[in-house]
Design a protein around this motif. Structure first.
Motif, PDB file in Angstrom:
ATOM      1  N   THR A 297      46.764  39.777  47.777  1.00  0.00           N
ATOM      2  CA  THR A 297      45.909  38.847  47.041  1.00  0.00           C
ATOM      3  C   THR A 297      46.590  37.538  46.657  1.00  0.00           C
ATOM      4  O   THR A 297      45.911  36.585  46.269  1.00  0.00           O
ATOM      5  N   GLY A 298      47.929  37.503  46.692  1.00  0.00           N
ATOM      6  CA  GLY A 298      48.648  36.333  46.215  1.00  0.00           C
ATOM      7  C   GLY A 298      48.841  36.320  44.717  1.00  0.00           C
ATOM      8  O   GLY A 298      49.429  35.377  44.172  1.00  0.00           O
ATOM      9  N   ASP A 312      41.565  48.978  40.757  1.00  0.00           N
ATOM     10  CA  ASP A 312      40.230  48.392  40.727  1.00  0.00           C
ATOM     11  C   ASP A 312      39.847  47.843  42.098  1.00  0.00           C
ATOM     12  O   ASP A 312      38.707  48.015  42.555  1.00  0.00           O
ATOM     13  N   LEU A 313      40.802  47.191  42.763  1.00  0.00           N
ATOM     14  CA  LEU A 313      40.561  46.684  44.114  1.00  0.00           C
ATOM     15  C   LEU A 313      40.198  47.814  45.067  1.00  0.00           C
ATOM     16  O   LEU A 313      39.252  47.699  45.854  1.00  0.00           O
ATOM     17  N   GLU A 314      40.945  48.917  44.983  1.00  0.00           N
ATOM     18  CA  GLU A 314      40.687  50.055  45.867  1.00  0.00           C
ATOM     19  C   GLU A 314      39.304  50.642  45.610  1.00  0.00           C
ATOM     20  O   GLU A 314      38.564  50.978  46.547  1.00  0.00           O
ATOM     21  N   TRP A 340      37.586  40.211  47.111  1.00  0.00           N
ATOM     22  CA  TRP A 340      37.651  40.738  45.734  1.00  0.00           C
ATOM     23  C   TRP A 340      38.165  39.674  44.768  1.00  0.00           C
ATOM     24  O   TRP A 340      37.620  39.502  43.674  1.00  0.00           O
ATOM     25  N   VAL A 341      39.207  38.953  45.161  1.00  0.00           N
ATOM     26  CA  VAL A 341      39.738  37.884  44.311  1.00  0.00           C
ATOM     27  C   VAL A 341      38.673  36.809  44.097  1.00  0.00           C
ATOM     28  O   VAL A 341      38.457  36.330  42.972  1.00  0.00           O
ATOM     29  N   ARG A 346      38.292  36.383  40.004  1.00  0.00           N
ATOM     30  CA  ARG A 346      38.241  35.034  39.427  1.00  0.00           C
ATOM     31  C   ARG A 346      36.984  34.811  38.585  1.00  0.00           C
ATOM     32  O   ARG A 346      37.085  34.268  37.468  1.00  0.00           O
ATOM     33  N   PRO A 347      35.793  35.187  39.059  1.00  0.00           N
ATOM     34  CA  PRO A 347      34.607  34.993  38.205  1.00  0.00           C
ATOM     35  C   PRO A 347      34.690  35.768  36.891  1.00  0.00           C
ATOM     36  O   PRO A 347      34.238  35.274  35.854  1.00  0.00           O
ATOM     37  N   THR A 348      35.279  36.955  36.937  1.00  0.00           N
ATOM     38  CA  THR A 348      35.394  37.754  35.714  1.00  0.00           C
ATOM     39  C   THR A 348      36.325  37.086  34.704  1.00  0.00           C
ATOM     40  O   THR A 348      36.017  36.982  33.516  1.00  0.00           O
ATOM     41  N   VAL A 349      37.476  36.619  35.183  1.00  0.00           N
ATOM     42  CA  VAL A 349      38.424  35.955  34.296  1.00  0.00           C
ATOM     43  C   VAL A 349      37.835  34.655  33.743  1.00  0.00           C
ATOM     44  O   VAL A 349      37.979  34.340  32.549  1.00  0.00           O
ATOM     45  N   ARG A 350      37.140  33.897  34.588  1.00  0.00           N
ATOM     46  CA  ARG A 350      36.561  32.623  34.155  1.00  0.00           C
ATOM     47  C   ARG A 350      35.441  32.807  33.143  1.00  0.00           C
ATOM     48  O   ARG A 350      35.090  31.863  32.421  1.00  0.00           O
TER      49      ARG A 350
END
Length: 413
Positions: A297-298, A312-314, A340-341, A346-350
């Motif tokens: 994911t970086g 969570d990703l899995e 997923w990212v 990203r939308p969840t964190v934002r």
């Protein structure tokens, strides 16, 4: 016959050439040896210096030496806790030209102890229970990898302290055999050998006065069987959950983490009665999750954050149509990880306002949201979903956290 050194690293032969291979191990001069405690072995074993390395050298016949060397290399590739194989030395001759037994060379496991050295002072029963736990975990790991030990015992194990507990390492693979999968009979055979061997070793300690008087050797030998069976059941059983009870999956994953195992793969099969979830555990080394998450994911996070995010990703990947067997994208997890990212992380964190985040980074915010989702789902007895968890977290958790910090901030001002 010329001296031959078969090594895993091209640098090792040059270092090993300095050792006195023309002498039997029993006659090696003290200048080459390292005074470390040795366990009981059917072979002659010595610890020696090779450059900056401390190595263990074991004399045995050529065929078993080469076989054990390859088995240890296989275990290393599988990530199993075992001593690190360095080389096999054959073609040894003494000063008169008579052949000497070949040797297997392994790297000394720093900080480890054979069990007899640990009993030089009487060991408390609680500590002995931790040793049995460590050995049971090692045996389960071996069996999950398809390795039949053939001689599980305290003597063939090294122990190293691990954050208040103990970690066990296989030190003798001579009798082992690697299979694609072990049968129940093969596992039971290993387990019965472990029970008999351990009870016998503890009886020897009892006879020498080195065993705590409250310890029953027979009971402790039996204990590893109970510990092993409990671990094996938890790790390999198929779990069937009703639709919508995905927080049960999280509960199962947490139990596996508490046992020291990580879920590397999940398979979800949908049926008319619910979701059948089969967990395939895989033991990984320290920092594994950080490296795996960064590669996929970086995201550069702490280890516990990475473990949580990977779980969570899995889980998310397993619900995607792209992840279905037979689809070409199923073999490309980096594609799904990118989605997923982009679509989940990203939308969840934002969604969490900047002024409410405080000093938490993105990975910690997402971790907190997953924890809150888990808590709410447990209370509701069904999966409440990530969006609902985010809304409740912003409304009810973050404001309270800020109120807790405000008095301290005013005092500092």
């Amino acid at each position: 016959m010329a001296l031959q050194i078969s090594a895993t690293n091209p640098e090792h032969p040059a270092l090993l050439l300095e050792l006195p291979w023309h002498l039997p191990l029993e006659e090696w001069p003290e200048e080459y040896l390292v005074p470390l405690p040795r366990g009981i072995s059917r072979h002659v074993v010595r610890y020696a210096r090779a450059g900056t390395e401390v190595i263990a050298v074991k004399e045995l016949a050529e065929r078993p030496a080469l076989r054990e060397y390859e088995l240890l290399r296989d275990l290393d590739r599988l990530g199993i806790p075992a001593v690190d194989p360095l080389a096999v030395v054959t073609g040894r001759l003494d000063a008169e030209g008579a052949p000497l037994e070949p040797v297997l060379v392994t790297r000394h496991l720093g900080g480890s102890m054979p069990y007899r050295s640990m009993f030089e002072t009487t060991m408390r029963p609680a500590t002995m229970h931790r040793l049995m736990d460590a050995l049971a975990v090692l045996l389960v790991r071996l069996h999950l990898a398809g390795f039949a030990w053939g001689d599980c015992s305290l003597s063939n194990t090294l122990f190293r302290r691990d954050a208040g507990a103990y970690a066990a390492y296989l030190v003798d693979a001579e009798t082992g055999d690697l299979h694609p999968r072990l049968s129940t009979g093969q596992r039971d055979y290993d387990l019965d050998l472990a029970r008999v061997n351990i009870s016998g070793e503890l009886l020897d300690l009892e006879a020498s006065g080195a065993l705590h008087p409250s310890v029953d050797p027979i009971e402790f030998g039996t204990e590893i069987c109970a510990r092993y069976r409990g671990l094996w059941q938890e790790l390999t059983r198929t779990s069937v959950y009703p639709a919508g009870k995905y927080h049960y999956i999280e509960r199962r994953i947490r139990r596996l983490h508490d046992l020291g195992f990580d879920v590397a793969e999940m398979q979800i099969e949908h049926s008319s009665n619910g979701d059948t979830v089969t967990f395939v555990p895989k033991v990984v080394d320290a920092g594994h999750h950080q490296r795996q998450l960064l590669r996929l994911t970086g995201l550069d996070t702490e280890e516990n954050q990475a473990r949580r995010l990977l779980n969570d990703l899995e889980s998310w990947m397993a619900t995607q149509d792209d992840h279905a067997p037979g689809d070409p994208l199923a073999a490309r997890p980096e594609v799904l990880a990118h989605r997923w990212v982009r679509d989940v992380f990203r939308p969840t964190v934002r969604a969490v306002p900047l002024d409410l985040r405080g000093s938490m980074d993105a990975a910690e915010i997402y971790h907190e949201l997953l924890e809150h989702r888990w808590y709410l789902s447990e209370r509701a007895q069904h999966d409440i979903g990530l969006d609902t968890a985010v809304e409740d977290y912003i409304e009810n958790i973050l404001p309270k956290a800020r109120e807790t910090l405000q008095p301290t901030s005013r005092q500092t001002d």
